[in-house]
Design a protein around this motif. Structure first.
Motif, PDB file in Angstrom:
ATOM      1  N   ILE A   1       1.019  -1.238  -0.035  1.00  0.00           N
ATOM      2  CA  ILE A   1      -0.178  -0.079   0.110  1.00  0.00           C
ATOM      3  C   ILE A   1       0.945   1.419  -0.040  1.00  0.00           C
ATOM      4  N   LEU A   2       1.932   1.173   0.703  1.00  0.00           N
ATOM      5  CA  LEU A   2       2.871   2.371   0.623  1.00  0.00           C
ATOM      6  C   LEU A   2       3.565   2.637  -0.592  1.00  0.00           C
ATOM      7  N   ARG A   3       3.777   1.640  -1.179  1.00  0.00           N
ATOM      8  CA  ARG A   3       4.656   1.563  -2.799  1.00  0.00           C
ATOM      9  C   ARG A   3       3.559   2.064  -3.482  1.00  0.00           C
ATOM     10  N   GLU A   4       2.274   1.910  -3.340  1.00  0.00           N
ATOM     11  CA  GLU A   4       1.227   2.563  -4.466  1.00  0.00           C
ATOM     12  C   GLU A   4       0.893   4.006  -4.182  1.00  0.00           C
ATOM     13  N   GLN A   5       1.380   4.525  -3.016  1.00  0.00           N
ATOM     14  CA  GLN A   5       1.389   5.648  -2.880  1.00  0.00           C
ATOM     15  C   GLN A   5       2.356   6.475  -3.538  1.00  0.00           C
ATOM     16  N   ASP A   6       3.493   5.774  -4.011  1.00  0.00           N
ATOM     17  CA  ASP A   6       4.545   6.267  -4.736  1.00  0.00           C
ATOM     18  C   ASP A   6       4.324   6.431  -5.946  1.00  0.00           C
ATOM     19  N   ASN A   7       4.025   7.640  -6.706  1.00  0.00           N
ATOM     20  CA  ASN A   7       3.928   7.685  -8.101  1.00  0.00           C
ATOM     21  C   ASN A   7       4.890   8.500  -8.692  1.00  0.00           C
ATOM     22  N   LEU A   8       6.192   8.437  -8.062  1.00  0.00           N
ATOM     23  CA  LEU A   8       7.237   9.311  -8.710  1.00  0.00           C
ATOM     24  C   LEU A   8       7.686   8.793 -10.023  1.00  0.00           C
ATOM     25  N   ALA A   9       7.501   7.528 -10.258  1.00  0.00           N
ATOM     26  CA  ALA A   9       7.644   6.873 -11.526  1.00  0.00           C
ATOM     27  C   ALA A   9       6.762   7.475 -12.605  1.00  0.00           C
ATOM     28  N   ASP A  10       5.426   7.434 -12.299  1.00  0.00           N
ATOM     29  CA  ASP A  10       4.487   7.874 -13.234  1.00  0.00           C
ATOM     30  C   ASP A  10       4.883   9.384 -13.358  1.00  0.00           C
ATOM     31  N   VAL A  11       5.093  10.084 -12.461  1.00  0.00           N
ATOM     32  CA  VAL A  11       5.180  11.593 -12.760  1.00  0.00           C
ATOM     33  C   VAL A  11       6.535  11.920 -13.602  1.00  0.00           C
ATOM     34  N   ILE A  12       7.515  11.168 -13.381  1.00  0.00           N
ATOM     35  CA  ILE A  12       8.751  11.255 -14.312  1.00  0.00           C
ATOM     36  C   ILE A  12       8.339  10.724 -15.691  1.00  0.00           C
ATOM     37  N   ARG A  13       7.343   9.743 -15.882  1.00  0.00           N
ATOM     38  CA  ARG A  13       7.181   9.325 -17.289  1.00  0.00           C
ATOM     39  C   ARG A  13       6.415  10.369 -18.093  1.00  0.00           C
ATOM     40  N   LYS A  14       5.270  10.884 -17.136  1.00  0.00           N
ATOM     41  CA  LYS A  14       4.421  11.685 -17.984  1.00  0.00           C
ATOM     42  C   LYS A  14       5.350  13.162 -18.093  1.00  0.00           C
ATOM     43  N   GLU A  15       6.353  13.549 -17.246  1.00  0.00           N
ATOM     44  CA  GLU A  15       7.172  14.685 -17.514  1.00  0.00           C
ATOM     45  C   GLU A  15       7.904  14.413 -18.568  1.00  0.00           C
ATOM     46  N   LYS A  16       8.520  13.258 -18.766  1.00  0.00           N
ATOM     47  CA  LYS A  16       9.570  12.837 -20.106  1.00  0.00           C
ATOM     48  C   LYS A  16       8.534  13.088 -21.434  1.00  0.00           C
ATOM     49  N   ALA A  17       7.218  12.484 -21.334  1.00  0.00           N
ATOM     50  CA  ALA A  17       6.619  12.675 -22.425  1.00  0.00           C
ATOM     51  C   ALA A  17       6.328  13.972 -22.966  1.00  0.00           C
ATOM     52  N   LEU A  18       6.084  15.089 -21.789  1.00  0.00           N
ATOM     53  CA  LEU A  18       5.703  16.400 -22.149  1.00  0.00           C
ATOM     54  C   LEU A  18       6.984  17.111 -22.607  1.00  0.00           C
ATOM     55  N   LYS A  19       8.058  16.620 -22.185  1.00  0.00           N
ATOM     56  CA  LYS A  19       9.545  17.342 -22.365  1.00  0.00           C
ATOM     57  C   LYS A  19       9.622  16.771 -23.944  1.00  0.00           C
ATOM     58  N   SER A  20       9.585  15.719 -24.187  1.00  0.00           N
ATOM     59  CA  SER A  20       9.976  15.218 -25.317  1.00  0.00           C
ATOM     60  C   SER A  20       9.022  15.717 -26.610  1.00  0.00           C
ATOM     61  N   GLU A  21       7.711  16.147 -26.061  1.00  0.00           N
ATOM     62  CA  GLU A  21       6.797  16.658 -27.211  1.00  0.00           C
ATOM     63  C   GLU A  21       7.200  17.967 -27.562  1.00  0.00           C
ATOM     64  N   SER A  22       7.616  18.587 -26.237  1.00  0.00           N
ATOM     65  CA  SER A  22       8.089  20.204 -26.485  1.00  0.00           C
ATOM     66  C   SER A  22       9.361  20.044 -27.142  1.00  0.00           C
ATOM     67  N   LEU A  23      10.186  19.236 -26.964  1.00  0.00           N
ATOM     68  CA  LEU A  23      11.589  18.847 -27.780  1.00  0.00           C
ATOM     69  C   LEU A  23      11.442  19.065 -29.128  1.00  0.00           C
ATOM     70  N   GLU A  24      10.485  18.003 -29.614  1.00  0.00           N
ATOM     71  CA  GLU A  24      10.037  17.758 -30.634  1.00  0.00           C
ATOM     72  C   GLU A  24       9.542  19.302 -31.537  1.00  0.00           C
ATOM     73  N   LYS A  25       8.727  19.756 -30.946  1.00  0.00           N
ATOM     74  CA  LYS A  25       7.941  20.947 -31.495  1.00  0.00           C
ATOM     75  C   LYS A  25       9.267  22.054 -31.692  1.00  0.00           C
ATOM     76  N   THR A  26       9.976  22.006 -30.706  1.00  0.00           N
ATOM     77  CA  THR A  26      11.279  23.207 -30.788  1.00  0.00           C
ATOM     78  C   THR A  26      12.064  22.793 -31.777  1.00  0.00           C
ATOM     79  N   ARG A  27      12.245  21.102 -31.901  1.00  0.00           N
ATOM     80  CA  ARG A  27      13.375  20.960 -32.991  1.00  0.00           C
ATOM     81  C   ARG A  27      12.758  21.188 -34.506  1.00  0.00           C
TER      82      ARG A  27
END
Length: 305
Positions: free
Chosen positions: A160-186
């Motif tokens: 249950i404690l591990r399920e509270q940990d959403n750092l991996a999900d936040v990193i994955r979403k943040e990487k997706a947003l940064k990659s999308e922005s990087l592609e648009k900037t490129r």
């Protein structure tokens, strides 16, 4: 005068306690002392065994919670103190059948509800932090049915404690947003570069300039284009650095680390203390019985005379 002194000495001696007489009394009634001591010892032994049988044993496990948001938004704060405040977590732990059976056996049917379930789990599960290292958490669970089901309680709590940990999900979403922005900037940088190439082709004044002078010429003659170029290159570099930083967090995703295996701890009972007190009290009562019996026997002898 001498007679008076003798009388006073005689009274003084009569008032004094004769140690040998006391010892003689104890020896004369030794079996009363022994029997009383044995009786009290047996009673205290029974009490000690009862207390020992009711003293709970525990399973324990230490974990390390090293949490940091790393400057990211939306990272959950893992809080060990709120796990049992959520009804779904209480119900999930009580899905362990032997633990559920213990709850049903202990709590009267008319009192069985989510509140009593929560209280029941709060009584058998203790969470404590290390004073020297607050990140180190000790999970202590009373053994109820058997060690296997109690181990399941600890493991479920950690899940249950591990399920509270959403750092991996936040990193994955943040990487997706940064990659999308990087592609648009490129793409925008490529468009600007194509515009610069067109200028090189169309502007005849550039042909007479030296290579290092051409960019200064474009910057001064086409300031808006130069500003767009600088901004997009800055954004591009920023997104690249952010993605590198996010990639470096991959080895820090496991926030909860198990520092020990589940281990058994015997509960501390007062059985030995109860037994020791029983023996001492038995000996004391035996001596009191001996003196009381001696007093009664003396009284009977004086009464017969």
């Amino acid at each position: 005068m001498s007679k008076e002194l003798k009388v006073m000495e005689t009274k003084q001696y009569d008032d004094e306690i004769d140690l040998y007489e006391l010892i003689e009394i104890l020896v004369r009634h030794k079996w009363n002392i022994v029997l009383t001591t044995i009786l009290c010892t047996l009673l205290s032994l029974g009490g000690a065994l009862y207390v020992r049988s009711k003293t709970p044993n525990y399973l324990m496990k230490s974990i390390l919670i090293q949490q940091d948001s790393y400057g990211l938004k939306g990272v959950n704060k893992i809080d060990t103190n709120t796990i049992l405040l959520q009804d779904k977590n209480v119900e999930r732990i009580l899905e362990i059948e032997p633990i559920k059976a213990e709850y049903l056996a202990k709590i009267p049917k008319e009192q069985q509800n989510i509140a009593s379930e929560r209280k029941f789990l709060q009584e058998i599960i203790t969470i404590s932090k290390n004073d020297k290292n607050p990140e180190e958490i000790l999970i202590k669970t009373e053994i109820l049915a058997d060690e296997n089901s109690t181990s399941d309680v600890i493991n479920t709590y950690i899940d249950i404690l591990r399920e509270q940990d959403n750092l991996a999900d936040v990193i994955r979403k943040e990487k997706a947003l940064k990659s999308e922005s990087l592609e648009k900037t490129r793409l925008e940088v490529e468009n600007i570069q194509n515009e610069v190439l067109d200028i090189f082709k169309k502007d005849s004044d550039l042909r007479a300039l030296k290579p290092e002078e051409k960019m200064n010429y474009i910057a001064s003659k086409y300031p808006d284009l130069n500003l767009r170029k600088s901004e997009q290159e800055k954004y591009y570099n920023t997104y690249v650095n952010d993605l590198v930083k996010l990639d470096s967090l991959n080895d820090k995703v496991d926030i909860i680390k198990e520092t020990t295996d589940i281990y058994f701890v015997k509960g501390q009972s007062k059985a030995k203390l109860i037994l020791a007190v029983g023996i001492v009290m038995g000996l004391f009562l035996g001596i009191m019985v001996a003196f009381l019996k001696e007093f009664i026997d003396g009284y009977k002898r004086r009464y017969k005379k």
